[in-house]
Write an enzyme that holds these catalytic residues in place. Structure first.
Site: not given
Length: 457
Positions: A116, A93, A214, A101, A99, A96
């Site tokens: 994830k 998918l 974030d 996903v 790691g 980030g």
């Protein structure tokens, strides 16, 4: 609301995440022992997108009392490998700081999930994994992504979430393929209001408050109907309590979204999240990225590009996303820009509380824009231009009228222009009043509750 009754402060020391042995990550003969935390270990600290390399390893700032169990399900690596077809590329998918996903389906229930997998050479590490499990196991809200479970099998670290079928907000705002339709105005306001409610829960309902740290468009995931949910809590931090005004921490986050005072001093408050929200809200309004190196000089940083226009009424319409093609309420645009402007103030103290932002955006989201109605209301107004009758609604402008680059109607008389400037000022003033009125009502309500308690005593 005591979400963290056993949390304290101080340095982190020790964590037990099961009794797995061996490094192959495929301990298949027995399930992982449920995660029971006595104290939290900093683990394999990794720098994030923004980091101060000179700072020492920071503590998470949490301690969990003995015997507190995490409610999330535990999975073996074998189960998650089966769910993702052994992490095949067609299940991939995205990627980030944590790691990769993957989309998967749990064999036991058939439920669609997002898995994830921690990249041990990536930007985040075991510390962020622990914080994510802790936060999402203890915090529950319709605008926060639901953590289904985790895997701490051997040296494997994986997180399992509910699957968000529409991806992230970033996927719908930036680098759209030609065949993909842009988000309409109503959907953008709905997403903004929902994301703000998620932040409000973290700031005002959790005790102690949680600073997300974030907030960005790629971390806002979209469920069916474009229902937004905040994800990726690896950098979340407990906020100040008592008479403390801030928490001091190493600088972490994403360039372009990070509040200036936090980037410079490492002093973190809930107002740091409000700044980041303002940047994302500007992305929704303008369709631009927070940082875009493909733009010309002076336009690469969204906030730096937009700020000067807030002071020029005639340029406000230029801040709207061209892909909206004028299909938005002009008054709604001015009010949305007023809210964004307040959120990205340089001084943290001058930014609104997220509760005030929620009030304003809930109102904006409730004022649905109907292109057909807007066109009908303008159908009686025509102007002659170049010997041709032009329908004031053919292009440009959220009100369905023709607009020039300065946001004024091309055939406006001076009197019309004056009225339009007055409308802009009035709309901006109304938006600025929402927050003040909300705070006053809340103070009055709290004072009333106090008086009633005193009288009864």
């Amino acid at each position: 609301m005591g979400c963290f009754p056993c949390f304290g402060s101080g340095d982190v020391e020790e964590l037990s995440v099961g009794n797995g042995k061996g490094g192959n990550g495929r301990r298949e003969e027995q399930p992982v022992v449920p995660l029971t935390i006595d104290r939290v270990n900093s683990g394999l600290d990794k720098p994030s997108t923004i980091s101060n390399p000179s700072s020492r390893k920071e503590s998470i700032g949490l301690k969990i009392g003995s015997g507190v169990n995490i409610s999330a399900q535990t999975f073996t690596f074998r189960e998650l490998a089966a769910a993702t077809k052994n992490f095949r590329p067609e299940c991939f998918l995205g990627e980030g700081g944590f790691g990769r996903v993957y989309k998967g389906h749990l064999e036991s229930t058939g439920q669609a999930v997002a898995v994830k997998q921690l990249d041990r050479n990536g930007l985040q590490g075991n510390r962020e994994f622990l914080v994510e499990v802790l936060m999402l196991s203890l915090l529950h809200h319709p605008n926060l992504v639901n953590l289904i479970g985790y895997c701490a099998d051997g040296d494997q670290r994986l997180l399992v979430y509910e699957f968000m079928p529409l991806g992230s907000l970033e996927d719908h705002l930036h680098d759209l393929p030609p065949e993909k339709e842009s988000l309409d105005w109503n959907t953008r306001m709905k997403i903004a209001a929902g994301a703000a409610r998620g932040l409000e829960y973290l700031h005002d309902k959790a005790s102690p408050p949680v600073i997300y740290r974030d907030f960005k468009s790629s971390n806002i995931l979209l469920d069916k109907g474009f229902h937004p949910k905040l994800s990726d809590f690896g950098l979340a931090k407990l906020g100040p309590v008592g008479d403390k005004s801030h928490v001091s921490t190493r600088v972490m986050g994403t360039y372009g979204y990070c509040a200036p005072e936090y980037a410079m001093t490492g002093q973190l408050t809930v107002k740091s999240d409000v700044y980041s929200f303002g940047v994302v809200f500007l992305e929704l309004i303008t369709g631009r990225k927070a940082i875009d190196s493909t733009k010309g000089h002076g336009e690469q940083n969204l906030v730096s590009w937009a700020r000067p226009m807030f002071n020029d009424r005639r340029k406000l319409a230029k801040l709207s996303d061209p892909r909206l093609q004028g299909r938005y309420p002009m008054r709604g645009l001015y009010q949305a820009l007023a809210v964004a402007s307040m959120c990205i103030q340089e001084e943290a103290a001058t930014r609104p509380l997220i509760a005030d932002v929620v009030t304003a955006l809930s109102y904006l989201a409730s004022q649905a824009y109907d292109p057909a109605t807007a066109l009908a209301s303008a159908s009686g107004h025509r102007s002659s231009r170049g010997g041709r009758a032009v329908e004031k609604g053919e292009d440009g402008g959220g009100s369905g009228r023709r607009w020039d680059v300065d946001g004024l109607e091309k055939d406006d008389s001076p009197r019309d222009a004056t009225n339009k400037d007055f409308d802009r000022e009035k709309a901006v003033a109304e938006a600025k009043m929402w927050g003040a009125n909300w705070r006053e009502k809340r103070r009055a309500s709290e004072q009333g509750s106090f008086d009633a308690t005193s009288a009864s005593g």
